[in-house]
Structures are given as structure tokens and as C-alpha cells.
Design an enzyme around this catalytic site. Structure first.
Site, PDB file in Angstrom:
ATOM      1  CE  LYS A   1     -38.751 -49.247  36.127  1.00 19.98           C
ATOM      2  NZ  LYS A   1     -39.616 -50.308  36.424  1.00 19.98           N
TER       3      LYS A   1
ATOM      4  CE  LYS B   1     -46.963 -46.423  42.416  1.00 19.74           C
ATOM      5  NZ  LYS B   1     -46.404 -46.504  41.040  1.00 19.74           N
TER       6      LYS B   1
ATOM      7  CB  CYS C   1     -82.126 -67.034  35.139  1.00 20.15           C
ATOM      8  SG  CYS C   1     -83.331 -66.499  36.437  1.00 20.15           S
TER       9      CYS C   1
ATOM     10  CB  CYS D   1     -41.741 -52.562  43.751  1.00 21.78           C
ATOM     11  SG  CYS D   1     -41.258 -53.987  42.611  1.00 21.78           S
TER      12      CYS D   1
ATOM     13  CG  ASN E   1     -41.667 -48.109  44.629  1.00 19.25           C
ATOM     14  OD1 ASN E   1     -42.246 -48.894  45.233  1.00 19.25           O
ATOM     15  ND2 ASN E   1     -41.448 -48.449  43.342  1.00 19.25           N
TER      16      ASN E   1
ATOM     17  CG  ASN F   1     -46.185 -50.178  42.750  1.00 19.26           C
ATOM     18  OD1 ASN F   1     -46.278 -50.810  41.899  1.00 19.26           O
ATOM     19  ND2 ASN F   1     -45.386 -49.770  43.268  1.00 19.26           N
TER      20      ASN F   1
ATOM     21  CB  CYS G   1     -80.833 -62.096  33.519  1.00 23.87           C
ATOM     22  SG  CYS G   1     -81.924 -60.778  34.432  1.00 23.87           S
TER      23      CYS G   1
ATOM     24  CB  CYS H   1     -78.219 -59.224  28.546  1.00 27.02           C
ATOM     25  SG  CYS H   1     -79.015 -59.062  26.927  1.00 27.02           S
TER      26      CYS H   1
ATOM     27  CB  CYS I   1     -87.506 -62.188  38.996  1.00 25.15           C
ATOM     28  SG  CYS I   1     -86.248 -60.912  38.911  1.00 25.15           S
TER      29      CYS I   1
HETATM   30  C1  FMN Z   1     -43.556 -52.637  33.711  1.00 23.44           C
HETATM   31  C2  FMN Z   1     -44.241 -51.933  34.849  1.00 23.44           C
HETATM   32  C3  FMN Z   1     -43.090 -51.302  35.448  1.00 23.44           C
HETATM   33  C4  FMN Z   1     -43.353 -50.457  36.648  1.00 23.44           C
HETATM   34  N1  FMN Z   1     -42.212 -49.996  37.379  1.00 23.44           N
HETATM   35  C5  FMN Z   1     -42.671 -49.207  38.547  1.00 23.44           C
HETATM   36  C6  FMN Z   1     -41.608 -48.623  39.076  1.00 23.44           C
HETATM   37  O1  FMN Z   1     -40.355 -48.772  38.853  1.00 23.44           O
HETATM   38  N2  FMN Z   1     -41.742 -47.736  40.394  1.00 23.44           N
HETATM   39  C7  FMN Z   1     -43.257 -47.787  40.731  1.00 23.44           C
HETATM   40  O2  FMN Z   1     -43.454 -47.033  41.777  1.00 23.44           O
HETATM   41  N3  FMN Z   1     -44.211 -48.280  39.834  1.00 23.44           N
HETATM   42  C8  FMN Z   1     -43.863 -49.263  39.125  1.00 23.44           C
HETATM   43  N4  FMN Z   1     -44.912 -49.565  38.207  1.00 23.44           N
HETATM   44  C9  FMN Z   1     -46.513 -49.626  38.801  1.00 23.44           C
HETATM   45  C10 FMN Z   1     -47.150 -48.560  38.188  1.00 23.44           C
HETATM   46  O3  FMN Z   1     -46.503 -47.278  38.362  1.00 23.44           O
HETATM   47  C11 FMN Z   1     -48.739 -48.558  38.482  1.00 23.44           C
HETATM   48  O4  FMN Z   1     -48.644 -48.247  39.767  1.00 23.44           O
HETATM   49  C12 FMN Z   1     -49.251 -49.948  38.352  1.00 23.44           C
HETATM   50  O5  FMN Z   1     -48.911 -50.556  37.132  1.00 23.44           O
HETATM   51  C13 FMN Z   1     -50.866 -49.521  38.153  1.00 23.44           C
HETATM   52  O6  FMN Z   1     -51.047 -48.760  37.169  1.00 23.44           O
HETATM   53  P1  FMN Z   1     -51.527 -48.925  35.707  1.00 23.44           P
HETATM   54  O7  FMN Z   1     -52.577 -50.081  35.713  1.00 23.44           O
HETATM   55  O8  FMN Z   1     -51.766 -47.595  35.032  1.00 23.44           O
HETATM   56  O9  FMN Z   1     -50.325 -49.361  35.087  1.00 23.44           O
HETATM   57  C14 FMN Z   1     -44.713 -50.361  37.249  1.00 23.44           C
HETATM   58  C15 FMN Z   1     -45.767 -51.030  36.218  1.00 23.44           C
HETATM   59  C16 FMN Z   1     -45.380 -51.575  35.190  1.00 23.44           C
HETATM   60  C17 FMN Z   1     -46.598 -52.177  34.373  1.00 23.44           C
END
Ligand code: FMN
Length: 406
Positions: free
Chosen positions: A49, A180, A358, A142, A139, A207, A386, A390, A380
Site C-alpha cells: 500500500k 505507476k 436490429c 492516485c 505512485n 492506476n 445482433c 443474443c 444485413c
Molecule cells: C481501495 C483501493 C485502494 C487503492 N490504493 C492504492 C494505493 O495506495 N496506491 C496505488 O498505487 N494504487 C492503489 N489502488 C489502485 C490499484 O493498485 C490498481 O491500480 C487499480 O485498482 C486497478 O486494478 P484492479 O482493477 O485490479 O483493482 C487502490 C485501489 C483500490 C480499489
């Protein structure tokens, strides 16, 4: 203990992994114990995290999640407005050192974020490297909370800031450096190029995607609501996989940098698609929150079985295989046309969805006669609507060379 499956082992730049699956930074990697648990179950690595300097306050709100669910409560999309790690630097120094010692053959990656001041990034990266992190992930992506302080996606949306912060951290790190990226930009390529120019060894994407999950029509509160009010959050889970695949393949087409694919991976098939689109490994967050870290067993077995069935020696042989087929719209064939055929009439339940679709969204080429689908080939246009609507897979599209009959 079962013998390791060598077909799953992979390298991502300088990182060696026993399989391509890592926990992405998020709630499943919020503590050393969760990471230990995941490693025991079979994950090859984990990105912690995101941690911040002790000088930066992290005050989360509650609740902070909202889910969009399909039939049977299956997850389609997920919004979070969560911030960063609640643990201080000393906690992560201790845990990284301990986990590293207990699991020497797993990749333990420290995700970091700081204010726009590069010196803060350098100090935190240096501390986590010295604690034993195998790599550092920046990171700059975010999309909620942090951009309001000039951090997170507010940095990652500007190529020159990405280059400068990456370069600053590169100066003080020996371990592999991952950046990232945020999908919340018009063009991902200049940002990816900037990270590589700054010295990134690996890029990770995506992200979360900035979103507003919904409005409660009873209370008119946005979702999720914190004491009646809401904000824009980060979208993840199955719904974002197409965006992640687009981003990874766009980078892979332009740059030879190793990639980690993230976004909406919930089954081994999703991981295989990311690898075919150019990723060397994948990270998973939301699906672990929803289904538990034990999903790794099916992911490993499923991917391994697929590689064997398709005669790929390993994940490296699959990597990027789809890329030559992903190009511009102008390059798509106009010599081939598709047309709809009622291929599996025995499955038809006469629901009429194809007829309605359609008629109102297509070319009025489909009808039901004696409760069976009939397609008028003279009408078509081959759009495929379609076959998409389906529910039973009755209608299939067939190709022919243009000018060779209808
Ligand atoms: C609840 C939550 C908390 C997240 N916290 C972080 C974080 O602290 N740092 C980060 O780089 N990405 C964070 N992410 C992003 C995820 O690492 C990931 O990039 C993103 O959710 C897409 O992947 P997923 O569809 O597998 O969740 C978080 C995602 C979620 C859902």
C-alpha cells in the site's frame, strides 16, 4: 510442496518472478501480515500500500467504497476514495526487512508517494531500499484526495514532472524503479516516455480511473456518501480492464520498456490478455478485495494450462503476441465483410432481442419466423449488434471477401 511451474516464471526488467502475479498496491497489501498470507498462497510478489513521509498526514473517511454489481452480486466496477497507508515509515522499514528475510524468493516492492518536492521522494525511496525492498514503485497516479495537494495524478498528468521526479529518485536508488501511471490523461505515450527518460526500469499501468459511481435516487447523495456528501474517486475492477489493455498495448507499441499490467484482472484469462498485449507481469487489487487472495491458485493453474494447450513455452513466448494485430482504424481491412448467420438455431429461445436491436439500432435485417431467427442478408450490414445482444450465442458472424456473393 509442488514443484514450481517453470512456464509461469518470468522476468520484468531486472526483477525475476516465479509467476506473473503480484498484489497491486491497495488494501490487500496494507500490512506485512497480509503480504505474508498472499505469498504463502502463491503470489510471486506484492507492491505495498502506498506509503508517505511521516510529515504527510493521511486521514481517511468512511465509508470509502461503492460497488456496481451485476446479476448474482458479481462485481462489475468498484469506486474507492481511499487515501494511502496508515502505517508510518518505521512500520514499513520493520515489515519490509522481516518479510524480505522470510520470503527471499518473492518480490517485495515499496510503493511511495510524497509532495512535489523531489527531496521527499528521494528520502523515502532511500529508506525503503535500505530496508530491503526489491524495487520502488512511484505512485504519481492516485486520482483522488492527493491531487488536491499537488501529489498523485496531479504529478502524473505532466510528463516533465514525471521525468523530474523519476530522475531524482533514480539518482538515489540502486534497486529497480517502477513508475505507476495514471490513465487520466489524453495520451499515455508522452508520460510513459518521460518516465523512461527519467530512468524508470519498469512501467506499471493503470492506476484507477477518475469516476463518480452514482447518485442514490432516494436521498440524492452521491455514492459513496460520507455524511451525505461525496467526491470523485478511483474506478477499478472488471469494468476498467479495457482501459488498462488499451494503455498497456499503446505503451508496448511505442517503447521497449518492461511493463506490469493492472486493471480489472479477475481471472487468469485477463492476465493472459494483458501479457498478449505486452505486459511481462500483472498486478491485482480489486479482485483480491472481492474474492480473497486465494484466487491465485486458479490464476496460476489456469494460465499454466493455457500456455501448455497453446504450446507457449512460457509467459515470455506469449508476451506481446497480439500487438502486431492492434493498429490504426485506417489500416483495418475493407476487403473483408462480415454478415450475421443464425448458426446455432437449436439454442434460440425466441426472446426477440436480436429483432428489436436490429430494428431500432441496426438495419431491420432480423425477424422471427415460427419462433426462429431469420436474417435477411440483403439488409444485413455486418455490424454484429445482433450477435452481441443474443443471450444464447445463436447468431455468429461470418467473414467473406468483398464482392464474393451475399
Ligand atoms: C481501495 C483501493 C485502494 C487503492 N490504493 C492504492 C494505493 O495506495 N496506491 C496505488 O498505487 N494504487 C492503489 N489502488 C489502485 C490499484 O493498485 C490498481 O491500480 C487499480 O485498482 C486497478 O486494478 P484492479 O482493477 O485490479 O483493482 C487502490 C485501489 C483500490 C480499489
Amino acid at each position: 510442496m509442488p514443484a514450481p511451474d517453470l512456464s509461469l516464471s518470468t522476468t520484468v526488467g531486472p526483477l525475476r518472478l516465479k509467476n506473473p502475479f503480484l498484489l497491486a498496491s491497495g488494501p490487500p497489501s496494507a500490512s506485512g501480515d497480509q503480504i505474508r498470507h498472499a505469498f504463502r498462497l502463491g503470489w510471486a510478489g506484492a507492491v505495498t500500500k502506498t506509503m508517505v513521509p511521516d510529515s504527510m498526514e493521511v486521514r481517511d473517511v468512511s465509508p470509502r467504497f461503492a460497488a456496481w454489481k451485476g446479476p448474482g452480486a458479481g462485481l462489475l466496477g468498484f469506486e474507492n476514495i481511499e487515501l494511502l497507508s496508515h502505517h508510518d515509515e518505521a512500520y514499513w522499514v520493520r515489515e519490509i526487512a522481516a518479510v524480505r528475510q522470510e520470503f527471499p524468493d518473492h518480490a517485495l516492492i515499496a510503493s511511495i508517494m510524497a509532495s512535489p518536492d523531489p527531496a521527499e521522494w528521494q528520502a523515502l525511496a532511500g529508506t525503503m531500499q535500505d530496508a530491503g525492498a526489491d524495487a520502488v514503485e512511484l505512485n504519481v497516479s492516485c486520482p483522488h484526495g492527493m491531487p488536491e495537494c499537488g501529489a498523485g495524478a496531479a504529478m502524473g498528468q505532466h510528463p516533465e514532472i514525471v521525468r523530474d521526479v523519476t530522475r531524482a529518485v533514480r539518482l538515489v536508488t540502486r534497486v529497480p524503479l517502477i513508475v505507476k501511471l495514471t490513465p487520466n490523461v489524453t495520451d499515455i505515450v508522452p508520460v510513459a516516455e518521460a518516465a523512461v527518460a527519467g530512468g524508470a526500469d519498469i512501467l506499471a499501468a493503470i492506476n484507477t480511473v477518475q469516476c463518480l459511481m452514482g447518485i442514490d435516487l432516494d436521498t440524492l447523495e452521491p455514492l459513496p456518501a460520507v455524511a451525505g456528501a461525496g467526491t470523485y474517486g478511483g474506478y477499478s475492477g472488471p469494468a476498467v480492464k479495457p482501459i488498462g489493455l488499451r494503455v498497456i498495448s499503446q505503451i508496448a507499441q511505442k517503447l521497449p520498456v518492461p511493463l506490469m499490467g493492472i486493471g480489472g484482472i479477475s481471472r487468469w484469462q485477463d492476465a493472459a490478455e494483458y501479457i498478449a498485449a505486452g505486459a511481462s507481469a500483472v498486478q491485482v487489487c480489486t479482485e483480491v478485495m472481492w474474492g480473497g487472495a486465494g484466487i491465485i491458485r486458479d490464476m496460476n493453474t489456469g494460465l499454466s494450462g493455457y500456455l501448455a494447450q497453446k504450446h507457449f513455452a512460457d509467459t515470455g513466448a506469449l508476451r506481446g503476441c497480439a500487438l502486431p494485430r492492434i493498429g490504426t482504424h485506417a489500416a483495418l481491412s475493407r476487403d473483408t465483410v462480415s454478415f450475421a448467420t443464425a448458426g446455432f438455431l437449436d439454442r434460440c429461445i425466441a426472446c426477440g432481442r436480436c429483432v428489436t436491436a436490429c430494428r431500432d439500432g441496426g438495419y431491420n435485417a432480423v425477424s422471427l419466423e415460427n419462433r426462429q431467427v431469420v436474417i435477411d442478408r440483403t439488409r444485413c450490414d455486418g455490424c454484429g449488434l445482433c450477435s452481441q445482444v443474443c443471450p444464447e450465442g445463436v447468431i455468429v458472424m461470418q467473414e467473406r471477401r468483398r464482392g464474393h456473393g451475399r
